[in-house]
Design an enzyme around this catalytic site. Structure first.
Site, PDB file in Angstrom:
ATOM      1  N   LYS A 179       0.857  -1.190   0.000  1.00 17.01           N
ATOM      2  CA  LYS A 179       0.000   0.000   0.000  1.00 17.01           C
ATOM      3  C   LYS A 179       0.892   1.238   0.000  1.00 17.01           C
ATOM      4  O   LYS A 179       1.743   1.398   0.877  1.00 17.01           O
ATOM      5  CB  LYS A 179      -0.905  -0.010   1.234  1.00 17.01           C
ATOM      6  N   LYS A 232      -2.314  -1.625  -3.743  1.00 18.69           N
ATOM      7  CA  LYS A 232      -3.179  -0.447  -3.661  1.00 18.69           C
ATOM      8  C   LYS A 232      -2.375   0.832  -3.762  1.00 18.69           C
ATOM      9  O   LYS A 232      -1.379   0.926  -3.053  1.00 18.69           O
ATOM     10  CB  LYS A 232      -3.897  -0.497  -2.308  1.00 18.69           C
TER      11      LYS A 232
HETATM   12  C1  PBG Z   1      -7.290   3.462   5.784  1.00 18.27           C
HETATM   13  C2  PBG Z   1      -7.596   3.383   4.339  1.00 18.27           C
HETATM   14  C3  PBG Z   1      -7.442   4.352   3.325  1.00 18.27           C
HETATM   15  C4  PBG Z   1      -7.987   3.806   2.161  1.00 18.27           C
HETATM   16  C5  PBG Z   1      -8.406   2.513   2.480  1.00 18.27           C
HETATM   17  N1  PBG Z   1      -8.138   2.270   3.827  1.00 18.27           N
HETATM   18  C6  PBG Z   1      -6.963   5.741   3.398  1.00 18.27           C
HETATM   19  C7  PBG Z   1      -5.561   6.038   3.681  1.00 18.27           C
HETATM   20  O1  PBG Z   1      -4.709   5.161   3.864  1.00 18.27           O
HETATM   21  O2  PBG Z   1      -5.272   7.233   3.766  1.00 18.27           O
HETATM   22  C8  PBG Z   1      -8.082   4.486   0.832  1.00 18.27           C
HETATM   23  C9  PBG Z   1      -9.141   3.955  -0.088  1.00 18.27           C
HETATM   24  C10 PBG Z   1      -9.511   4.857  -1.212  1.00 18.27           C
HETATM   25  O3  PBG Z   1      -8.872   5.899  -1.476  1.00 18.27           O
HETATM   26  O4  PBG Z   1     -10.495   4.520  -1.877  1.00 18.27           O
HETATM   27  N2  PBG Z   1      -5.982   3.569   6.156  1.00 18.27           N
END
Ligand code: PBG
Length: 307
Positions: A179, A232
């Site tokens: 991520k 992601k």
């Molecule tokens: C929580 C999380 C996030 C997303 C999914 N889980 C936000 C982040 O890490 O700032 C993003 C999902 C999206 O942008 O659709 N940490």
């Protein structure tokens, strides 16, 4: 003939729809940057889940907007928290729908970071306990899969052993393994009201420039007991989905994140791009790169298109 020789097919069963659950009743509050997505109260989320099931979509992933936030993220691991109540309601009303829960703290901390804030930074190890407690409370409420998205080191191992200790030996972990600290989460932070109040997430999320590190993150999560992994965002990281597909024989998912969705929606709203074709082409590219399933805000319109 094209249909006969097509290499990549889309199936609603491979989509997961993210839902944002908020307090109240009868609430469908539009998320301005992600039309027509809404924040949903538990009752309207249940209605949405009925539709998701009827469309043959693979399942939902739940995010929570708690009544209050604090510096201990207590809403994240409260057995009566917003997500825990939503899981119970969905499992009662739509028992066969697959329910995944996002395990993270940023929606629950007053400062919007994914972990315990200490001196303007995030304490990795102290956060593991919150994550383990959250995952166990989700499993206890009936979640089918828990999906940690916080990016703390060691969280998969901590969650696995807490689940096992509490008798949830069969609850799988879908880890957000690779991520990235991405600008494409912008609209989500409006949706989940989780923008960090100081600094950014670069001390725990990955540098978009690093591909080898991404493979190492995936490997570590698998060693710690992850059953499935995620890359992601999706479209800016198709190379990594592909690389992960070649290296790891586990289910691989990709998250077509809020910014990817909103860019397409905004361009389509301006008449600059054809919405349906952009939706299908983007999802096809993610599956072609090697993702088994895709978390996508297009789950419903794509399922309708494919019907
Ligand atoms: C929580 C999380 C996030 C997303 C999914 N889980 C936000 C982040 O890490 O700032 C993003 C999902 C999206 O942008 O659709 N940490």
């Amino acid at each position: 003939m094209r249909r006969l020789v097509r290499e990549t097919r889309l199936d609603p069963a491979n989509f997961i729809l993210p839902l944002f659950v908020c307090p109240g009743e009868g609430v469908r509050r539009p998320i301005g940057s992600m039309p027509p997505q809404c924040q949903l109260s538990i009752d309207t989320a249940v209605e949405e889940c009925r539709e998701v099931e009827a469309l043959g979509i693979g399942g939902v992933i739940l995010f929570g907007l708690p009544e209050t936030k604090d510096d201990q993220a207590s809403g994240a691991y409260d057995d009566n928290g917003i997500v825990q109540r939503a899981i119970r309601a969905i499992k009662r009303e739509v028992p066969d729908l697959l329910v995944i829960t996002d395990v993270c703290n940023c929606e629950y901390t007053s400062h919007g970071h994914c972990g315990l804030g200490v001196d303007g930074d995030v304490d990795n190890d102290a956060t593991l306990d919150w994550l383990a407690k959250s995952a166990v409370s989700h499993a206890r409420a009936g979640a089918d899969i828990v999906a940690p998205s916080d990016m703390m080191d060691g969280r998969v191992g901590a969650i696995r052993s807490a689940l096992d200790r509490n008798g949830f030996l069969k609850t799988p972990i879908l880890s957000y393994a690779a991520k990235f600290a991405s600008v494409f989460y912008g609209p989500f932070r409006e949706a989940a009201e989780s923008a960090p109040q100081f600094g950014d997430r670069r001390s725990y999320q990955m540098d978009p420039a690093n591909a080898r590190e991404a493979m190492r993150e995936i490997e570590l999560d698998l060693e710690e007991g992850a059953d499935m992994i995620m890359v992601k965002p999706a479209m800016p990281y198709l190379d990594l989905i592909h690389e992960a597909r070649n290296r790891f024989d586990v289910p691989i998912s990709a998250y077509q994140v809020s910014g990817e969705y909103s860019m397409i929606m905004a361009a389509a709203a301006n008449g600059w791009i054809d919405l349906e074709r952009a939706m299908i082409e983007s999802l096809t590219s993610i599956r072609r790169a090697g993702a088994d399933f895709v978390l996508t805000y297009f789950a419903k319109p794509a399922a309708k298109f494919l019907a």
